[in-house]
Design a protein around this motif. Sequence first.
Motif, PDB file in Angstrom:
ATOM      1  N   GLY A  86       1.250   4.290  -2.524  1.00 53.07           N
ATOM      2  CA  GLY A  86       0.350   5.418  -2.720  1.00 53.07           C
ATOM      3  C   GLY A  86       0.680   6.609  -1.850  1.00 53.07           C
ATOM      4  N   GLU A  87       1.663   6.465  -0.979  1.00 54.80           N
ATOM      5  CA  GLU A  87       1.850   7.517   0.021  1.00 54.80           C
ATOM      6  C   GLU A  87       3.043   8.399  -0.234  1.00 54.80           C
ATOM      7  N   PRO A 147     -18.812  13.201  -1.086  1.00 53.42           N
ATOM      8  CA  PRO A 147     -20.134  13.407  -0.485  1.00 53.42           C
ATOM      9  C   PRO A 147     -21.233  13.670  -1.500  1.00 53.42           C
ATOM     10  N   GLN A 148     -20.883  14.282  -2.624  1.00 50.75           N
ATOM     11  CA  GLN A 148     -21.925  14.546  -3.616  1.00 50.75           C
ATOM     12  C   GLN A 148     -22.426  13.243  -4.218  1.00 50.75           C
ATOM     13  N   ASP A 184       0.812  -1.224   0.000  1.00 50.13           N
ATOM     14  CA  ASP A 184       0.000   0.000   0.000  1.00 50.13           C
ATOM     15  C   ASP A 184       0.839   1.265   0.000  1.00 50.13           C
ATOM     16  N   MET A 207     -15.049  18.952   0.374  1.00 49.18           N
ATOM     17  CA  MET A 207     -16.249  19.651  -0.064  1.00 49.18           C
ATOM     18  C   MET A 207     -16.754  20.609   1.013  1.00 49.18           C
ATOM     19  N   GLY A 254      -3.614  12.664  -6.825  1.00 52.50           N
ATOM     20  CA  GLY A 254      -5.025  12.335  -6.596  1.00 52.50           C
ATOM     21  C   GLY A 254      -5.737  13.345  -5.729  1.00 52.50           C
ATOM     22  N   PRO A 314     -15.948  21.927  -4.345  1.00 57.28           N
ATOM     23  CA  PRO A 314     -17.355  21.628  -4.647  1.00 57.28           C
ATOM     24  C   PRO A 314     -18.223  22.010  -3.448  1.00 57.28           C
ATOM     25  N   ARG A 340     -11.897   7.864  -3.784  1.00 62.71           N
ATOM     26  CA  ARG A 340     -12.011   8.683  -2.584  1.00 62.71           C
ATOM     27  C   ARG A 340     -13.479   8.896  -2.245  1.00 62.71           C
ATOM     28  N   GLN A 369      -8.444  15.350   0.588  1.00 59.57           N
ATOM     29  CA  GLN A 369      -7.888  14.005   0.386  1.00 59.57           C
ATOM     30  C   GLN A 369      -6.872  14.052  -0.749  1.00 59.57           C
ATOM     31  N   GLY A 370      -6.024  13.049  -0.766  1.00 64.53           N
ATOM     32  CA  GLY A 370      -5.015  13.007  -1.833  1.00 64.53           C
ATOM     33  C   GLY A 370      -3.916  14.008  -1.569  1.00 64.53           C
ATOM     34  N   ASP A 426      -4.602   6.067   3.295  1.00 64.54           N
ATOM     35  CA  ASP A 426      -3.622   6.989   2.734  1.00 64.54           C
ATOM     36  C   ASP A 426      -4.299   8.161   2.048  1.00 64.54           C
ATOM     37  N   GLY A 427      -3.542   9.165   1.826  1.00 63.26           N
ATOM     38  CA  GLY A 427      -4.075  10.349   1.168  1.00 63.26           C
ATOM     39  C   GLY A 427      -4.498  11.444   2.127  1.00 63.26           C
ATOM     40  N   TYR A 428      -4.339  11.193   3.409  1.00 61.71           N
ATOM     41  CA  TYR A 428      -4.675  12.239   4.382  1.00 61.71           C
ATOM     42  C   TYR A 428      -3.406  12.789   5.017  1.00 61.71           C
TER      43      TYR A 428
END
Lengths: 344, 621, 283
Positions: free
Chosen positions: A255-256, C220-221, A252, B220, B215, B12, C217, B204-205, B538-540
Motif C-alpha cells: 500500500g505504500e 471525522p465527519q 502491508d 478535513m 486513496g 470537507p 481512512r 491521508q493517502g 501507511d498513507g501518511y
Amino acid sequence: METILFLTPTEAGSPLSKNALEALATTKQLADSLGTTFSVALWGDDPKAAADGIASCGAAKFLAVTGAEFAQPRYATDAAAAEALARAAAATIVIGPAGSRWNRVLAGVAHRLGGRADSHVTGLSVSGGVPAIARWYYRQRMEGILSRAQRPWVLAVESGIAPAWQGSPGSAAVETVACTPPATRSRMSGIESPPTDQQTIRPDADLLFVTGAGWTKKQPDGQVKTPEAEKLILGFLRLARASLGSSKSLVDLSGEGQATLTFLTHMNQVGQTGSTPRHAKGLSTCCHGEEPHTVGWRFVGERRAISLDPNCGWSRGKADVLYVADAFAVIGKVNELLAQKTGG
Amino acid sequence: MTNVDDPAIERPRMDADVVCVGFGPASGGFLTTLSRAILNEDGSTAIESPSAPGLPLQVLCYERADDLGFGVSGVVTRARGIRESFPDLDPAQIPMAAPVSDEKFLYLLDPVGASCRPALMRVADVAIRAMGGVLGVRDDAMELPWTPDFLAKHGGLVLSIGQFNQWVGQQVMGSGAVQIWPASPVGDVLVEKDGVVGVRLVDQGVTKDGKPTEGFTPGMDVHAALTVVADGPVGPIGRQLDKAFGIPDGHHTRDWAIGMKFVVDLPESCELEPGTVIHTLGYPEPEIFGFFYVHPDRVASMGIFVPSWFDSPARNAYKYLQHWMLHPAIWRHVKGGRLRSWGAKTLQESGRRGEPRLAGKGFARIGEGSGSTNVLTNSGVDEAWTTGVMLAEGVLELLKNKQPFTAENLEAAYVNRRRKSWVDKEGRVAERARDGFQRGIIPGLIGMMATGLTKGFLSLPGKSVPPHRRVPTFEEYYRGRITPEEIQAIRKESDAKGISSHAALMERAGWPAISFDGELLVSHQDALLLGGKVQAPDGYADHVEFIYPRDCESCGSKICIEMCSGQAIFPGENGRPSFDREKCVYCGACLWNCSKGNPKDSEKGLIEFHAGAGGLHSAEN
Amino acid sequence: MRVRAVCTRRKTKPMPEYQIVVCGSVVPDPLQTLEPVAGPTGPALKNEMMLPAWLDPWAGHALYEAANLAAKNPGSKVWLVALGPKAKLQQTMMTLAQKVPFELVALDGSASGFTDAAETATALAEAIQSIPGIDRSRLLVFGGWESASRGAGATMQIVGEILGITDQFQGVDGIAVEPDGSLKILERIEGGRHQVSICEAPPALLGWATGSLPEPRNNPQVGMANMRTIMPALQKAKPAKIGAEGITYHSVSLPKQARDTKVVKDLPPDQIAAEIVDWITNK
C-alpha cells in the motif's frame, strides 16, 4: 461411560485424507484410554468407499448418510447429516478432523444436540477418567487444558496429535442413517485457485519459507533489489518445494508505493491476523528487525533464520540457528546447490 | 510538504464549538472541567451549542497517537491540581498509580572511569570515596541526607502517564459530553485575518513525500470559535502559532532535554516499596539526571534526562540509559528483572521563559507547550493539568455571559486567572533556576540550589543560546581522548553500515561494551520492538523533514542521527540523513538536535517536525 | 395489421436493501504482552483492564465489508452488535467510529477468550432479535469467522442456529451481488484456494476472514455522525452475564519459547548455503 463417535464428511470415491486418519487414530486412542469402544460415522455421495478403507479400524459400528445432496461442502446439508449421525449413535463425544468443511458446522451441530463444541484441538487426554482437550488462546499465545461437563462434546482435532491410522482395507458393514436433505438456498458453484505459477502456499510442504521486509529494503550497498529478490524467492520455493509465508510488514508494503514482491498477498501472512501453518522446518529471512511473533511459528518444528543483525529477535531463544549473513548471497547459493541436487 | 496551500484541493469542512489539539494532561484538565458543565445530571443540555443549535456544546479533541494511552513518562507529581479536579481520587483506581512513600537523592560516582567530569567534581569524588564509611557510600553512590524541599514530592503520586491519560480519557468520554479522536493528527492551524478559525487535519493517502496517491483523502477543516492548542513541547501547531502571532519579547525555547525510560518488572528480590522515588545525579555524565519511580506490583519506571546543555555531539540517550542502569546503585535493584517497555520524549526546559502568546482571537494555549513546566521542581504534569482547568473555567465564564473568544476576553478570563495561580507564581520563582547550567554542571547545581532555597530571589546567571550554537564538533568534544583521524575512521565505518557513530565513539572513549542478556539489556531496536511497539500507518507523509538537504550533505556532526531516540534517522545517500517512519517514536529530539542554524530563523535548526499518526504504541508508559 | 415490436428486457431485480448486522467484540491490542493469570471466576489476562482494546480484527474486516456492501446498495443499513466491558467498548469506538457509518448495539459483559462461545452467542442472538424492524428477508449477519481471543470459530455458527439461519459461510473473503440478486460468496478452503458458493437470497450468515478491502481512512465527519448514536448506545448498554459454565480449566500457560540459539557469525555465504541445503534435504 462415554459414547465416542468419529465423524467426518467424505469425498466421492476417495479414501479418507491424512488429517482424517490422524483424527481416527486420536479417537481410537481416546476410546482405549477410557476403556470403551467407538463408532465411525461418514457422510457424502458415496461414503462406502471411505468406510472400506478403514474397515479394520476396530469401530463397533459404521454409520453413514448417503446422497448426492450431501456431496458438496455446504452448511445446511453438512450440519443435517452430522446431526443425524450423532443422534443415531447417541454420541457423547464426537471427534472430527479440523478442516474447512467440519470447522464450518461443528458448533452449530453441537448447539442442535444440546451440547458444546471445541475447535482447533491440539491435544486430547484423560485425567482421572475425565477427557480433557488442549487448545490455544489469544492467537497461540497461551495454551489451555480443559474439560467440559456438557454433552455431547463435539471436537475438531488438528493434525499432529497422533500418527495417521494405518491398516488393511476391507468391507465395512455400513448402516445407513436416514436424513432428509433440508431446504436450503445455497449451493457450491466451484473452486477458485490462484494461478498455478503463483501457487505459493503449500500446506503439506516440509519447509516454511518466511520472507520479511528486509528483502525489499535498501541493501548494504545502498540498492533496492526487488526484482532479484523475487527471482531468488520464487526460485527457492520451486527448488525446495517450500511453502511461502510472510511477515505482516512485507505484506502491508504494497500500500505504500514501494517496490514489492508481486506474488505476495495477505494469504501468505504468517502470525497475528495471518495463519499458523504447520511445517516440520521453517526458515526466516530478512526479518528487518521485526519482532518475530512466534505466534505464527507455533507449529513449526525446527527454526533457522538469516539476518544481517546478530542481535535481532531470533538470536535469543526463538531460533535454533541464526546465520548472520546477507540473504541475497546465501539464498542465491542455496538455489544453485539445490538445482544441482535436484537437476532442476 | 503537505498539500496544505494548494487551493485546488477541495476540503470537507465541519463545524464545532471548541476543538482541542492533542490529548495529554493539559487537555485532560481542560476537558474534565468543561465536560462536567455541558450536560445536566439528567443528561439534558446545560450549555447549548452556538454552532449546532438544539445540541449541547460541540467539543472535539484530536490526538495524533493511535490511542490516548500512548504517552511517555513515568512521573511523580504532587498532583495538587489533579486532586482538586478529583477530590475523591483513590490511586488504586488508576493502574500503576501509587502514593509517594519514600524519596531519595543519590549522587552517583563513576565506577567505570569514562565519565567526563569537571575538575572540581573529580576532587569531590576522591574525597567522597575516601570518607566513604562516614558518608555511607554504598554501591558507588552517596545518598544525600535530605531531599531539598523544592524537589520533594511529599503527598504526591507516582503515575504512569499512559495509564493516567487512558483513565482520564475514559472519565471524560463516559460523560458523553465530549469527543476524543485518537489517530487524528492535526496538520495545520487555520488563520484568517487576525485570528484562528479552526484546524486542518493531516492529508491521508499520500506518499512519504506528501504526493497524493489513489486513496488520497484531503484532511478535513474543522472550524470552531475556539481552538485550544495542547500539543506539547514539540507540537507543530504551537510552532505555527508562534510564527503567525510572534512570541513575547525576551522569551525563547532554547533549552530542552530528552527523557528516555524503561518500564521494568523488578526481580522478586527487590525490596523497594511502591511509591519509592529516587533521583540521581552524576552518572553516566554529570549533566545527566536520572529517576526511578516504583509502581505497585513490582514494576518501576526508570530513566534519564539528556539536556541540550550537555555539549556532546555524540549524545544519545539509549546507550547512556543502559550505562546508568548498570550503575551498581541502580543495578542492585533491577538485576534479575525484565524489561517491559521503553519510550522517549522531549521536555521543554525553558519553563516560563518559553511561554508563548497564551491566547489570542479564537485560540488559547495550555500545557507544556505553553511554558507551564516548572524547571526548578522538575514538574510539569500537574502544572499542565491546572492550566487546562483554568482555561476551561475561563471558557465557561465567557460562554455563560455569551461573550466571544476575542483576545481581550480570553486575556481576562484565562490569562489573568493563570497569572494569579500557583502555577505562574511558582513558575516565576523557577524562571532563572537553570540558567547556571549554561555555564556548566557545577554553576548549574549551585544556581539551582540558590534559587530553590531563596525561593527565586537568587540565581546564577547564564545566557542560553540555541542548541546548534553550542554543540561542538566531534573533534572538539573528544580532544585529548580520541584523535581526529580515529574519529574520521569510526564515522566513515558507521556511515557505511548506515548506523550512528556514538556507540563506537563511546567505546573508544572508554565506555565498556554492553553485553545483552535479553532480559534487561537488549539492543536499541529490540527495545523499540518490545512487543512490536512502534506503528507507522501507511498513507501518511514523513513527518520529519530535512528542510535543506543540500546543507545536510556538508554537515560534519549530524547529531540528528546520534540523538534520534528510535534510530529512525540514519546515514543516507550523499551524506544526507534518511528517515524511517517505522522507527519514529515522536520524541521530537530532531527538532533541537541539529548542528546547523536555519538561515531563515536563527532560533531553529534545519529539521522540521510535522504532525503524523502512529509512533510509540504502549499503554504502560 | 399492426406490428408490435416485442421488447425483451433482461429481468434484473431491483437493488436490494440489506440489513447487515455485524457481531464483533473487543480483544486486547495484540501488540501488548499477554499473560494468563488465575482469576476469581477462571483464567484471565494479567492487567486486562490496563490493556488497550481494539475491535477484533476479523470482525473489523466484517464491518468494513458490511459498510462497503451497504454503500453499494442504497437503502441498506449496518448495525454493530458489540459485547464487551463498557469501558473497553468506549475505547474501541474512539478509533472505530471514524471509519464507517453504523449504529451500535452495545452489551456490557466479559469479552474474555476464556468464556464460553455458547453464552456469548445467546446474548448476541437475543440482541439481534431485539433490534426493531429487522426483516429476515433482508438480513445478513456478519462477523469474524474466529476471534483473536477465543479463536474457536463457534460463536457465529451458534448465533445463526438460534436465529434459524442455515445458509452459513465461514472464512469468507468476498461477497458479490449477482444481477439476479443472488449472493456469490467466496470461502477460504485448504491450499490457499477459495470455494465459490451461490446463496439465492438472505437471510445468510457470513464469518469473515480478511476480505479484500483496505482499512478505511479516518473520516471525522463519519465520526461525528456516528457519535450521535454511539454515545447514547454506550450509555444504554445492557448488562450481559457471560461465563464459562460447565468448563473446567485444568491449566492455562505460556508456551516455553526459549531455544538455545546458535548464532553463526563468521561463515562465508557459500558455507552457510551448504549447511542450509543439508538441513533442508535431510529428513
